[in-house]
Design a protein around this motif. Sequence first.
Motif, short mmCIF file in Angstrom:
data_model
loop_
_atom_site.label_atom_id
_atom_site.label_comp_id
_atom_site.label_asym_id
_atom_site.label_seq_id
_atom_site.Cartn_x
_atom_site.Cartn_y
_atom_site.Cartn_z
N UNK A 1 96.20 26.46 9.60
CA UNK A 1 96.81 27.51 10.88
C UNK A 1 96.64 27.46 11.89
N UNK A 2 96.12 26.40 12.78
CA UNK A 2 96.95 26.62 14.25
C UNK A 2 97.50 26.10 14.58
N UNK A 3 97.90 24.94 13.67
CA UNK A 3 99.63 23.70 13.81
C UNK A 3 100.45 25.50 13.87
N UNK A 4 100.15 26.21 12.21
CA UNK A 4 101.16 27.09 12.46
C UNK A 4 101.99 27.90 13.70
N UNK A 5 100.92 28.12 13.76
CA UNK A 5 100.66 29.78 15.32
C UNK A 5 101.40 29.08 16.66
N UNK A 6 100.75 27.69 16.72
CA UNK A 6 101.56 26.91 17.45
C UNK A 6 103.02 27.04 17.79
N UNK A 7 102.70 26.04 16.23
CA UNK A 7 104.94 25.71 16.21
C UNK A 7 105.57 27.38 16.28
N UNK A 8 105.29 28.11 15.76
CA UNK A 8 105.91 29.58 15.72
C UNK A 8 106.15 29.84 17.16
N UNK A 9 104.77 29.77 17.88
CA UNK A 9 104.59 29.98 19.58
C UNK A 9 105.99 29.74 19.99
N UNK A 10 106.24 28.01 19.44
CA UNK A 10 106.78 27.39 20.39
C UNK A 10 108.64 27.67 19.97
N UNK A 11 108.15 27.56 18.48
CA UNK A 11 109.93 27.90 18.36
C UNK A 11 110.10 30.04 19.03
N UNK A 12 109.49 29.96 18.95
CA UNK A 12 109.70 31.53 19.64
C UNK A 12 110.39 31.34 21.17
N UNK A 13 109.80 30.58 21.68
CA UNK A 13 110.14 30.01 23.40
C UNK A 13 111.41 29.28 23.36
#
Length: 85
Positions: free
Chosen positions: A19-31
């Motif tokens: 759960x944490x990893x998918x949200x962090x990875x998603x935010x990094x991709x948005x950046x």
Amino acid sequence: MSAAANVSAKAQTKDQVAFILKWVASLIQILGYAATAFEVTPWNVYLFLLGVLGWFAVGLLWNDRAIMLIHVVAFAALIAGLLSS
């Protein structure tokens, strides 16, 4: 702690990590998308690489081959682009 409770605790921990990893990875991709929009290179590609690796790890945790495949292909494309520039 019983064996069943131990397995359940491990599964819950794995789900929390995913759960944490998918949200962090998603935010990094948005950046990475934002960096692309503002022509911040090569940082945009580095951000995409981190996001792709994060989502690949989620695919491993979920044992989801489709997620792993698409992110291996994306990783290869990003590396090819970095090497060709």
